[in-house]
Design an enzyme around this catalytic site. Structure first.
Site, PDB file in Angstrom:
ATOM      1  CG  HIS A 212     -24.323  24.089  -9.494  1.00  0.00           C
ATOM      2  ND1 HIS A 212     -25.549  24.368 -10.038  1.00  0.00           N
ATOM      3  CD2 HIS A 212     -24.124  22.767  -9.686  1.00  0.00           C
ATOM      4  CE1 HIS A 212     -26.064  23.263 -10.547  1.00  0.00           C
ATOM      5  NE2 HIS A 212     -25.223  22.279 -10.338  1.00  0.00           N
TER       6      HIS A 212
ATOM      7  N   GLY B  38     -27.468  18.997 -12.336  1.00  0.00           N
ATOM      8  CA  GLY B  38     -28.498  19.886 -11.802  1.00  0.00           C
ATOM      9  C   GLY B  38     -28.706  21.061 -12.733  1.00  0.00           C
ATOM     10  CB  CYS B  39     -30.046  24.414 -12.071  1.00  0.00           C
ATOM     11  SG  CYS B  39     -30.359  25.977 -12.915  1.00  0.00           S
ATOM     12  CG  PHE B  40     -28.846  24.411 -17.948  1.00  0.00           C
ATOM     13  CD1 PHE B  40     -29.502  25.577 -17.591  1.00  0.00           C
ATOM     14  CD2 PHE B  40     -29.425  23.612 -18.924  1.00  0.00           C
ATOM     15  CE1 PHE B  40     -30.691  25.959 -18.190  1.00  0.00           C
ATOM     16  CE2 PHE B  40     -30.621  23.977 -19.537  1.00  0.00           C
ATOM     17  CZ  PHE B  40     -31.249  25.161 -19.166  1.00  0.00           C
TER      18      PHE B  40
END
Length: 169
Positions: A154, A11-13
């Site tokens: 996250h 997902g989004c880093f």
């Protein structure tokens, strides 16, 4: 010290980098794009690449297996091309292995995740050989350190921890 490299997409880093960098034994992290078809990928043009994180780690302190267990704890590996509100191929779950040992560890870890029944569904994490890693623009590096209340999907999930395996005899 034995320095190793891992390339992971979940997902989004931004959130991945923020949580992984804090683990003891992690030497450095950088975010970028991997696993796709566009040379010199950028945020505006990354084709089929996933947002990924490159992790350099001391495997005398943290094993690749331990790193993967953290990876599975902080993102949802059961959502296809999605993490939280982020949707699309860029946000897929993937492990890009650098050698056959990493591949075997990745497949073994996924099998243990599946067998545990702890996660909310079937693991859809891709396991592919590492390819080019295109470093993301400076504004994406260390994003949540610079903007502590910035967007992330996250977080550590205390319920998503694999039971410790018995030591090999």
């Amino acid at each position: 010290m034995s320095e190793q490299r891992a390339v992971l997409a979940g997902g989004c880093f931004w959130g991945m980098q923020d949580l992984i960098r804090k683990r003891e034994g992690v030497l450095s992290t950088r975010v970028g794009y991997s696993g796709g078809d566009v040379p010199n990928a950028t945020y505006r043009d990354h084709g089929t690449h996933a947002e990924a994180i490159e992790v350099m780690f001391n495997d005398d302190v943290i094993s690749y297996r331990d790193l993967l267990e953290l990876f599975f704890q902080i993102h949802d590996p059961t959502t296809l091309n999605r993490q939280g509100n982020d949707r699309g191929l860029s946000y897929r779950s993937a492990i890009y292995y650098v050698d056959e040992d990493q591949k075997a560890t990745a497949l073994d870890t996924i099998a243990d995740v599946e067998a545990s029944g702890i996660w909310p569904g079937k693991v859809v994490t891709e396991v592919e050989p590492v390819s080019d890693f295109w470093e993301a623009e400076p504004e994406h590096q260390d994003y949540l350190e610079r903007i502590p209340n910035g967007y992330t999907c996250h977080f550590p999930r205390p319920d998503w921890i694999l039971p410790k395996r018995a030591a090999a005899e």
